[in-house]
Design a protein around this motif. Structure first.
Motif, PDB file in Angstrom:
ATOM      1  N   GLU A  10       8.361 -36.662  -1.570  1.00  0.00           N
ATOM      2  CA  GLU A  10       7.832 -36.200  -2.853  1.00  0.00           C
ATOM      3  C   GLU A  10       6.337 -35.928  -2.755  1.00  0.00           C
ATOM      4  OE1 GLU A  10       7.542 -37.694  -7.543  1.00  0.00           O
ATOM      5  OE2 GLU A  10       8.489 -38.952  -5.995  1.00  0.00           O
ATOM      6  N   VAL A  11       5.593 -36.860  -2.132  1.00  0.00           N
ATOM      7  CA  VAL A  11       4.148 -36.687  -2.006  1.00  0.00           C
ATOM      8  C   VAL A  11       3.838 -35.466  -1.136  1.00  0.00           C
ATOM      9  CG1 VAL A  11       2.019 -37.708  -1.119  1.00  0.00           C
ATOM     10  CG2 VAL A  11       3.654 -39.127  -2.377  1.00  0.00           C
ATOM     11  N   GLY A  12       4.532 -35.356   0.002  1.00  0.00           N
ATOM     12  CA  GLY A  12       4.302 -34.228   0.900  1.00  0.00           C
ATOM     13  C   GLY A  12       4.629 -32.901   0.261  1.00  0.00           C
ATOM     14  N   ALA A  13       5.699 -32.850  -0.526  1.00  0.00           N
ATOM     15  CA  ALA A  13       6.058 -31.605  -1.203  1.00  0.00           C
ATOM     16  C   ALA A  13       4.976 -31.199  -2.205  1.00  0.00           C
ATOM     17  CB  ALA A  13       7.405 -31.774  -1.907  1.00  0.00           C
ATOM     18  N   TRP A  14       4.422 -32.178  -2.906  1.00  0.00           N
ATOM     19  CA  TRP A  14       3.355 -31.863  -3.872  1.00  0.00           C
ATOM     20  C   TRP A  14       2.126 -31.326  -3.139  1.00  0.00           C
ATOM     21  CZ3 TRP A  14      -1.688 -33.305  -4.513  1.00  0.00           C
ATOM     22  CH2 TRP A  14      -2.305 -32.880  -5.699  1.00  0.00           C
ATOM     23  N   VAL A  15       1.735 -31.971  -2.037  1.00  0.00           N
ATOM     24  CA  VAL A  15       0.552 -31.531  -1.289  1.00  0.00           C
ATOM     25  C   VAL A  15       0.750 -30.111  -0.779  1.00  0.00           C
ATOM     26  CG1 VAL A  15      -0.840 -31.934   0.770  1.00  0.00           C
ATOM     27  CG2 VAL A  15      -0.142 -33.868  -0.647  1.00  0.00           C
ATOM     28  N   LEU A  16       1.906 -29.832  -0.184  1.00  0.00           N
ATOM     29  CA  LEU A  16       2.167 -28.490   0.327  1.00  0.00           C
ATOM     30  C   LEU A  16       2.147 -27.456  -0.789  1.00  0.00           C
ATOM     31  CD1 LEU A  16       4.978 -28.936   3.011  1.00  0.00           C
ATOM     32  CD2 LEU A  16       2.896 -27.592   3.272  1.00  0.00           C
ATOM     33  N   VAL A  61       1.069 -33.086   8.183  1.00  0.00           N
ATOM     34  CA  VAL A  61       2.470 -33.489   8.064  1.00  0.00           C
ATOM     35  C   VAL A  61       2.615 -34.827   8.779  1.00  0.00           C
ATOM     36  CG1 VAL A  61       4.854 -32.926   8.663  1.00  0.00           C
ATOM     37  CG2 VAL A  61       3.277 -31.112   7.965  1.00  0.00           C
ATOM     38  N   SER A  62       3.071 -35.863   8.071  1.00  0.00           N
ATOM     39  CA  SER A  62       3.198 -37.190   8.687  1.00  0.00           C
ATOM     40  C   SER A  62       4.375 -37.214   9.654  1.00  0.00           C
ATOM     41  CB  SER A  62       3.392 -38.265   7.613  1.00  0.00           C
ATOM     42  OG  SER A  62       4.727 -38.251   7.131  1.00  0.00           O
ATOM     43  N   ALA A  63       4.401 -38.243  10.497  1.00  0.00           N
ATOM     44  CA  ALA A  63       5.473 -38.376  11.489  1.00  0.00           C
ATOM     45  C   ALA A  63       6.839 -38.484  10.817  1.00  0.00           C
ATOM     46  CB  ALA A  63       5.219 -39.602  12.366  1.00  0.00           C
ATOM     47  N   VAL A  64       6.912 -39.253   9.738  1.00  0.00           N
ATOM     48  CA  VAL A  64       8.184 -39.398   9.023  1.00  0.00           C
ATOM     49  C   VAL A  64       8.597 -38.076   8.417  1.00  0.00           C
ATOM     50  CG1 VAL A  64       9.335 -40.522   7.083  1.00  0.00           C
ATOM     51  CG2 VAL A  64       7.826 -41.843   8.575  1.00  0.00           C
ATOM     52  N   GLN A  65       7.655 -37.372   7.800  1.00  0.00           N
ATOM     53  CA  GLN A  65       7.946 -36.083   7.189  1.00  0.00           C
ATOM     54  C   GLN A  65       8.422 -35.085   8.243  1.00  0.00           C
ATOM     55  OE1 GLN A  65       4.522 -34.699   5.098  1.00  0.00           O
ATOM     56  NE2 GLN A  65       5.628 -33.242   3.831  1.00  0.00           N
ATOM     57  N   PHE A  66       7.796 -35.110   9.418  1.00  0.00           N
ATOM     58  CA  PHE A  66       8.146 -34.159  10.474  1.00  0.00           C
ATOM     59  C   PHE A  66       9.549 -34.417  11.007  1.00  0.00           C
ATOM     60  CE2 PHE A  66       7.933 -32.811  15.016  1.00  0.00           C
ATOM     61  CZ  PHE A  66       7.787 -31.452  14.785  1.00  0.00           C
ATOM     62  N   SER A  67      10.009 -35.664  10.927  1.00  0.00           N
ATOM     63  CA  SER A  67      11.335 -36.009  11.456  1.00  0.00           C
ATOM     64  C   SER A  67      12.455 -35.653  10.495  1.00  0.00           C
ATOM     65  CB  SER A  67      11.403 -37.508  11.766  1.00  0.00           C
ATOM     66  OG  SER A  67      11.390 -38.274  10.574  1.00  0.00           O
ATOM     67  N   GLN A  68      12.121 -35.219   9.291  1.00  0.00           N
ATOM     68  CA  GLN A  68      13.142 -34.932   8.285  1.00  0.00           C
ATOM     69  C   GLN A  68      13.459 -33.436   8.238  1.00  0.00           C
ATOM     70  OE1 GLN A  68      11.322 -36.509   4.727  1.00  0.00           O
ATOM     71  NE2 GLN A  68      11.926 -38.616   5.196  1.00  0.00           N
ATOM     72  N   LEU A 118      11.695 -28.185   6.371  1.00  0.00           N
ATOM     73  CA  LEU A 118      11.820 -26.723   6.372  1.00  0.00           C
ATOM     74  C   LEU A 118      12.021 -26.201   4.958  1.00  0.00           C
ATOM     75  CD1 LEU A 118      14.190 -26.353   9.470  1.00  0.00           C
ATOM     76  CD2 LEU A 118      11.710 -26.000   9.398  1.00  0.00           C
ATOM     77  N   GLU A 119      12.862 -26.879   4.199  1.00  0.00           N
ATOM     78  CA  GLU A 119      13.100 -26.468   2.810  1.00  0.00           C
ATOM     79  C   GLU A 119      11.830 -26.636   1.975  1.00  0.00           C
ATOM     80  OE1 GLU A 119      15.763 -27.872  -1.056  1.00  0.00           O
ATOM     81  OE2 GLU A 119      16.215 -28.661   0.951  1.00  0.00           O
ATOM     82  N   LYS A 137       7.989 -21.852  13.195  1.00  0.00           N
ATOM     83  CA  LYS A 137       7.399 -20.602  13.682  1.00  0.00           C
ATOM     84  C   LYS A 137       8.214 -19.396  13.227  1.00  0.00           C
ATOM     85  CE  LYS A 137       4.516 -19.963  16.274  1.00  0.00           C
ATOM     86  NZ  LYS A 137       3.151 -19.490  15.964  1.00  0.00           N
ATOM     87  N   ASN A 138       9.524 -19.547  13.167  1.00  0.00           N
ATOM     88  CA  ASN A 138      10.375 -18.449  12.690  1.00  0.00           C
ATOM     89  C   ASN A 138      10.115 -18.124  11.230  1.00  0.00           C
ATOM     90  OD1 ASN A 138      11.617 -18.138  15.175  1.00  0.00           O
ATOM     91  ND2 ASN A 138      13.338 -19.498  14.679  1.00  0.00           N
ATOM     92  N   MET A 139       9.592 -19.099  10.484  1.00  0.00           N
ATOM     93  CA  MET A 139       9.225 -18.853   9.086  1.00  0.00           C
ATOM     94  C   MET A 139       7.889 -18.119   8.990  1.00  0.00           C
ATOM     95  SD  MET A 139      10.314 -22.567   7.512  1.00  0.00           S
ATOM     96  CE  MET A 139       9.682 -22.174   5.901  1.00  0.00           C
ATOM     97  N   GLY A 140       7.129 -18.086  10.082  1.00  0.00           N
ATOM     98  CA  GLY A 140       5.855 -17.371  10.092  1.00  0.00           C
ATOM     99  C   GLY A 140       4.636 -18.244   9.919  1.00  0.00           C
ATOM    100  N   VAL A 141       4.811 -19.566   9.757  1.00  0.00           N
ATOM    101  CA  VAL A 141       3.649 -20.433   9.574  1.00  0.00           C
ATOM    102  C   VAL A 141       3.045 -20.759  10.934  1.00  0.00           C
ATOM    103  CG1 VAL A 141       4.678 -21.436   7.497  1.00  0.00           C
ATOM    104  CG2 VAL A 141       4.953 -22.589   9.684  1.00  0.00           C
ATOM    105  N   ARG A 142       1.800 -21.214  10.928  1.00  0.00           N
ATOM    106  CA  ARG A 142       1.125 -21.610  12.159  1.00  0.00           C
ATOM    107  C   ARG A 142       1.206 -23.129  12.309  1.00  0.00           C
ATOM    108  NH1 ARG A 142      -2.379 -17.497  14.079  1.00  0.00           N
ATOM    109  NH2 ARG A 142      -2.365 -15.677  12.716  1.00  0.00           N
ATOM    110  N   VAL A 143       1.121 -23.573  13.561  1.00  0.00           N
ATOM    111  CA  VAL A 143       1.242 -25.003  13.859  1.00  0.00           C
ATOM    112  C   VAL A 143       0.033 -25.455  14.663  1.00  0.00           C
ATOM    113  CG1 VAL A 143       2.586 -26.786  15.040  1.00  0.00           C
ATOM    114  CG2 VAL A 143       3.762 -24.928  13.836  1.00  0.00           C
ATOM    115  N   ALA A 144      -0.553 -26.568  14.233  1.00  0.00           N
ATOM    116  CA  ALA A 144      -1.687 -27.163  14.935  1.00  0.00           C
ATOM    117  C   ALA A 144      -1.313 -28.565  15.386  1.00  0.00           C
ATOM    118  CB  ALA A 144      -2.916 -27.218  14.034  1.00  0.00           C
TER     119      ALA A 144
END
Length: 572
Positions: free
Chosen positions: A390-396, A419-426, A430-431, A471-478
Motif C-alpha cells: 500500500e505504501v509503495g503504491a502510494w509513493v509510485l 523499491v524495497s526488497a520485499v516489494q521487489f519480490s512481489q 508490475l501491476e 524493461k518491457n514496460m519501458g521504465v528504467r532500472v537503477a
C-alpha cells in the motif's frame, strides 16, 4: 472383503483364524465344516501361551477360536494372552467341556461368545457378527485417529501443530509443578527469512515442498526428546524440555541456523534459505506457553530486523520496543488514508554543466504525535507487516503524478522511486507500476525504479525475470547502493540495468582514500563498457565532484547540490 455368513462365495477372502486347541484333528474338522458352510478360513493352531503370544505378535488375525480345557492351558489363560497383546480381535470359546456358569463368567471377563463344540450352524453367524463388530470398531478408531491427526498435526509437514506444541509445553510445566519442582525448558521460534520470495518466484507448490524439507531436516538433526512443530506459515517451534543452561540452548539454536547453510532442492534446482531463531527460557521469560511463544517471537523479530540468519535470547527491554513498533504499525495502517505521507525530491544533476536531469522521490511521514519521520523509521516496519504494498503504491502513484506535472510544464525530468526488497519480490509490483503510469499519464521512460544491489543478488534468476518485465514496460532500472556487501560485478552483464548508483560510502572519502578512488573508477569504467550510466550518491563537496567528474561519472546527487525538498521548492 472378509468373509461373513451372507457373503457371495466368489467375493470371499479367507478369514484369518487363530485356533487355540490341543487337538490337530479338531482344528482340521473346524476349518472343513466352516468352509462347507461358505466360510473359508486360513487357520493356525496353537496350544500354549508362548505359541499364542508369538502368533499374535507375528501376524494379524480376524478372530480367535479357543477350546476351554487343555492340558496346562485353558480359554481364560488364552484370553489373558490376547489382552496383553493389545490386539482388538474377537475371542470366541468353542468348547464341549465348560459349564454355563463358567461360560457366563468368561463373557464378563471379555469373551465375546461361547459356542458348544460341533454347533457349526450357530458358530457361523456368530463369527459373521463378531467380524462386522470388529470392522465397525476399526472404522471408529480410524476416524478417531484422523480427527486427532487433523486436530494436533500439521497437514503439510506431518509435524505436530501449534495446538499440539502448546499442549506439550503446558503438560511439561504442569508435570514439574505437580512434583514441587521449578519448571525448566526452552522454547524457540524458527522463522524463515524472506520466504515470501520463494512463493512469489516459484509458486506455492515449491514453497510447500521446501517447508516439508525444512521440517524433515530439523527433525533429523534434533534429539528425540526435543519437540518440533510447525506453528503455521513459515514458522516452526522447538521445545527443549528440562534444559536450564543458556549455553545448551544456544548450542541447539546455532545448529538450527547452520543447518540452513546446505541448499534445499526442488527439481534439481538449489534454493538457499536462512532462518531467524528467537529463544525464551522457563521460567524467567515466561511461566505459560503463550507468554514463552510471544517472547520468543519478539526475539525472532529482533533477529530479522538485524538482517536475519541468526539467533537472539529474549530480553525484557524488547517488549517496550515491541509495543512501540506495534503502535507505530497501527498508525502506519492509516497514514495513507489520512494523507500523512508526503514526498520530497532530491535533484540528480549532470556532471557536465550541473543542470538538473532528474529527481529522486523520498517518502516522509508526518506522524500526528511523533512529528516528521524519515523512511528508515517506518519502511522496514512496512516490509515486515505487509503494508509495503500500500505504501509503495502510494509513493509510485504520487511520484508519477508529480513527474507528469513537470512534463506538462515542459521539463524533461526523470523521476526515481525506491523499491524495497520485499516489494521487489512481489509479482504485483508490475501491476502497481503499470497502474501508476496509466493513472498519471507519465511516459514510462521518465520513471526510474531504484533497486538495491542486495535485493538483486539475493535471487539473481528471479531478479532477471522481474527486471525484464519492467524493461518491457519501458521504465528504467537503477541499481542503488552499488558496491556494498556483494561481489556482484560478474552478474552485472546478466541484469537489464540502465543506471548504477555508486554508494555514498565510496564517495565520502574520495579526497583522501586512494582505494575508494580506484573502486569508483573501476565501477564507472565497467558501467561505461556495458552501456550503463552512473550516478554518485552523497556528493557533499566540490572536491568530491571534481574527482568523480575526472573519473567519468555521469551524474551527481548529494547535499553539495541540494537537500531533499518539496516539489514546489525545487529550483528547476
Amino acid at each position: 472383503m472378509r468373509a461373513t455368513a451372507c457373503d457371495d462365495e466368489q467375493d470371499m477372502v479367507p478369514v484369518r483364524a487363530l485356533i487355540v486347541d490341543d487337538s490337530e484333528d479338531d482344528a482340521y474338522l473346524l476349518r472343513a465344516e466352516l468352509a462347507r458352510r461358505g466360510l473359508p478360513m486360513y487357520c493356525r493352531r496353537v496350544d500354549s501361551a508362548l505359541d499364542m503370544a508369538a502368533a499374535l505378535a507375528s501376524d494379524d488375525w480376524d478372530i480367535v477360536l479357543s477350546d476351554h480345557d487343555m492340558p496346562g492351558f485353558d480359554a481364560l489363560a488364552a484370553l489373558e494372552v490376547l489382552k496383553r497383546s493389545g490386539r482388538d480381535v474377537p475371542f470366541i470359546i468353542h468348547s464341549g467341556r465348560i459349564s454355563d456358569r463358567q461360560a457366563v463368567s468368561a463373557m464378563y471377563d471379555g469373551v465375546d461368545d461361547f459356542i458348544a463344540k460341533g454347533d457349526y450352524e450357530r458358530l457361523v453367524p456368530v463369527i459373521g457378527r463378531e467380524l462386522r463388530g470388529a470392522l465397525a470398531r476399526r472404522a471408529v478408531r480410524q476416524a478417531d485417529s484422523r480427527i486427532e491427526q487433523l486436530a494436533f498435526f500439521d497437514g503439510l509437514s506431518a509435524l505436530p501443530n501449534h495446538q499440539s506444541f502448546c499442549a506439550r509445553v503446558e503438560a511439561a510445566i504442569a508435570h514439574a509443578r505437580e512434583r514441587g519442582r521449578t519448571p525448566a525448558g526452552v522454547v524457540m521460534v524458527v522463522d524463515l527469512d524472506r520466504f515470501l520470495r520463494i512463493n512469489a518466484s516459484f509458486g506455492y507448490d515449491t514453497g510447500n515442498a521446501l517447508l516439508r524439507q525444512v521440517g524433515e531436516r530439523l527433525r533429523a538433526g534434533l534429539a528425540v526428546e526435543v519437540m518440533l512443530a510447525r506453528l503455521g506459515g513459515d514458522k516452526f517451534g522447538v521445545f527443549l524440555p528440562a534444559v536450564v543452561e543458556r549455553g545448551e540452548a544456544e548450542l541447539v539454536a546455532r545448529w538450527i541456523v547452520h543447518s540452513f547453510e546446505r541448499p534445499f532442492l526442488k527439481q534439481h534446482i538449489e534454493l538457499f534459505l536462512t532462518a531467524s531463531v528467537g529463544i525464551a527460557m522457563l521460567p524467567g521469560d515466561g511461566r505459560a506457553v503463550h507468554e514463552l511463544l510471544m517472547n520468543a517471537e519478539t526475539a525472532t523479530g529482533q533477529v530479522k530486523r538485524s538482517g536475519g540468519n541468526g539467533l537472539r535470547f529474549f530480553e525484557r527491554t524488547m517488549n517496550a520496543a515491541s509495543a512501540e513498533r506495534l503502535a507505530l504499525e497501527a498508525d502506519l495502517r492509516h497514514a495513507v488514508e489520512r494523507s500523512e505521507l508526503f514526498l520530497e525530491y532530491q535533484p540528480v544533476v549532470a556532471a557536465a554543466g550541473a543542470d538538473i536531469r532528474g529527481v529522486e522521490a523520498l517518502v516522509r511521514w508526518r506522524h500526528p504525535h511523533l512529528g516528521r519521520l524519515s523512511p528508515d523509521r517506518f519502511i522496514p516496519l512496512a516490509d515486515e507487516s505487509g503494508l509495503i504494498g500500500e505504501v509503495g503504491a502510494w509513493v509510485l502513484g504520487e511520484a508519477a503524478r508529480q513527474g507528469r506535472l513537470w512534463a506538462d510544464q515542459g521539463l524533461d525530468l526523470r523521476v526515481s522511486v525506491n523499491v524495497s526488497a520485499v516489494q521487489f519480490s512481489q509479482p504485483r509490483l508490475l501491476e502497481t507500476v503499470s497502474r501508476a503510469l496509466h493513472d498519471s499519464g507519465l511516459a514510462p521512460a521518465q520513471l526510474v525504479l531504484e533497486i538495491t544491489e542486495s535485493s538483486l543478488m539475493n535471487d539473481v534468476e528471479s531478479a532477471v525475470g522481474m527486471l525484464r518485465a519492467l524493461k518491457n514496460m519501458g521504465v528504467r532500472v537503477a541499481v542503488d547502493d552499488f558496491g556494498t556487501g556483494y561481489s556482484s560485478l560478474s552478474y552485472l552483464k546478466r541484469l537489464p540495468i540502465d543506471i548504477i548508483k555508486i554508494d555514498k560510502s565510496f564517495v565520502r572519502d574520495l579526497g583522501g582514500d586512494s582505494r575508494d578512488v580506484a573502486i569508483v573508477r573501476a565501477i564507472i569504467a565497467l558501467a561505461g563498457s556495458l552501456g550503463m550510466s552512473t550516478v554518485a550518491e552523497g556528493v557533499e563537496s566540490a572536491a568530491q565532484a571534481d574527482v568523480l567528474r575526472a573519473a567519468g561519472c555521469d551524474f551527481f546527487q548529494g547535499f553539495h547540490f541540494s537537500r531533499p525538498c518539496a516539489a514546489e521548492a525545487l529550483v528547476l
